[in-house]
Enzyme design. Sequence first.
Site, PDB file in Angstrom:
ATOM      1  N   ARG A 118     -24.518  21.229  48.663  1.00  0.00           N
ATOM      2  CA  ARG A 118     -25.835  20.720  49.029  1.00  0.00           C
ATOM      3  C   ARG A 118     -26.902  21.539  48.319  1.00  0.00           C
ATOM      4  NH1 ARG A 118     -23.627  16.837  50.166  1.00  0.00           N
ATOM      5  NH2 ARG A 118     -23.598  15.636  52.123  1.00  0.00           N
ATOM      6  N   HIS A 165     -26.259  13.935  41.479  1.00  0.00           N
ATOM      7  CA  HIS A 165     -25.509  13.822  42.738  1.00  0.00           C
ATOM      8  C   HIS A 165     -24.458  12.708  42.634  1.00  0.00           C
ATOM      9  CE1 HIS A 165     -25.839  14.667  47.326  1.00  0.00           C
ATOM     10  NE2 HIS A 165     -24.577  14.450  46.967  1.00  0.00           N
ATOM     11  N   GLU A 180     -34.142  15.280  46.050  1.00  0.00           N
ATOM     12  CA  GLU A 180     -33.489  14.255  45.235  1.00  0.00           C
ATOM     13  C   GLU A 180     -34.168  12.904  45.465  1.00  0.00           C
ATOM     14  OE1 GLU A 180     -29.331  14.303  46.242  1.00  0.00           O
ATOM     15  OE2 GLU A 180     -29.020  16.314  45.418  1.00  0.00           O
TER      16      GLU A 180
END
Length: 311
Positions: free
Chosen positions: A232, A280, A261
Site C-alpha cells: 500500500r 497499481h 492514486e
Amino acid sequence: MCVLWPDVLPSPTPDDEVDLVVYDAASPLPESACDADVFVVWARPGHLLPDDARRLRSVRLVQGLMAGTDALVDAGFGDDVTLCSGVGLHDATVSEHTLALILALVRRLPTLVDAQRESEWCSDLAGHQPLHPEGPVTTLLDANVLVWGFGSIATTLAPMLAALGAHVRGVARSAGERAGFEVVSADDVDAVLPETDVLVSLLPGTPETRHVLDARRLALLPDRAFVVNVGRGSVLDEEALVAALEAGTLGGAALDVMETEPLPEDSPLWTAPRTLLTPHCAGGRPVGYADLVQQNLAALRTGEGWRNRVR
C-alpha cells in the site's frame, strides 16, 4: 439468498438457493439491490463503500476479492456483518509483477529503454561486466532481499527470488520461520536494513503501518539498495524517498502503489531519478474467486468453514 455480483467479473452459475444480481461496480447501488444478503466487492471505488454500508440494510456477508480489506473495514458495515478478504487470490500475479519490478531495477531496464528511445548504444552496460560491481546490485545472485509483510504473497514470491540466487528473509510481527524462510520481528527490522540490497514492501495500509518506511529507515539502507513497494502506498514516505533518490543514498525504487492514486501530475515521483512506476496493476486478476465465494456462501448457511474471515 440474494448475492450482489460486480459486473467487471464473469459471474458463476448460481445454485438454486442463490439469486445472483449483477451490479455496476463503478456506480452507486440501485435501491432495488439494497436488500441483498451478500455483497461481493471488486473494482469498487472506495468513496462508494460508506454509502453501500449505509444502504445495504440486510447484508450479512461482504466478500471482498482484494487482499487488503482496509477500505471495507473503514466503510462502516455493522458489527453483525461478516467481512471476508480475497487473500490468496493474488499471490501468483502480484509475485509475478514484483519479480518483474525487481529484475527491471537490477538489470537496469529503465536506463536501457531510455537509451533505446534515443537510439544510443548503452556502452556502460554492454560487454564485460563485473558480477558484483561497486554501487547498486546488478544481479540477484547472492543479493540480500528483505520482504516486509510476509503473508501469502510473500510465501509465493520468496521461492522465486531464491531460485534466482537471492538470500531472502522476511519481516513480520513475530520472528520465526515461514515457508522455509527466516522471518525477523518488525521490532528488529532496523538491525537488518543496513545489510539489505532489495527491500520489498507487501505491507497493508493501516494506521500502524503509515509511513513505516520513513526518512530514518530509508537512511538505514545502504546506498546500493533498491526499494520496491507493491503493498500500500501509505506505508512509504514518498517525500523522504524522493529526497534519498535525489541525494544518491538509494540505488533506485519501483512502486506499483502510491499514497494518492492516480498519481497527481505534479508528484515529484514522476521525475525522481532511478525510479520505475506502474499504475497499481500488480494484481487486478483474482485467481480462483468463484471457489472462494462458493465456500463462504456455504459457510454463511452453516456457520462453519469460513475462509479469509476478517471480522
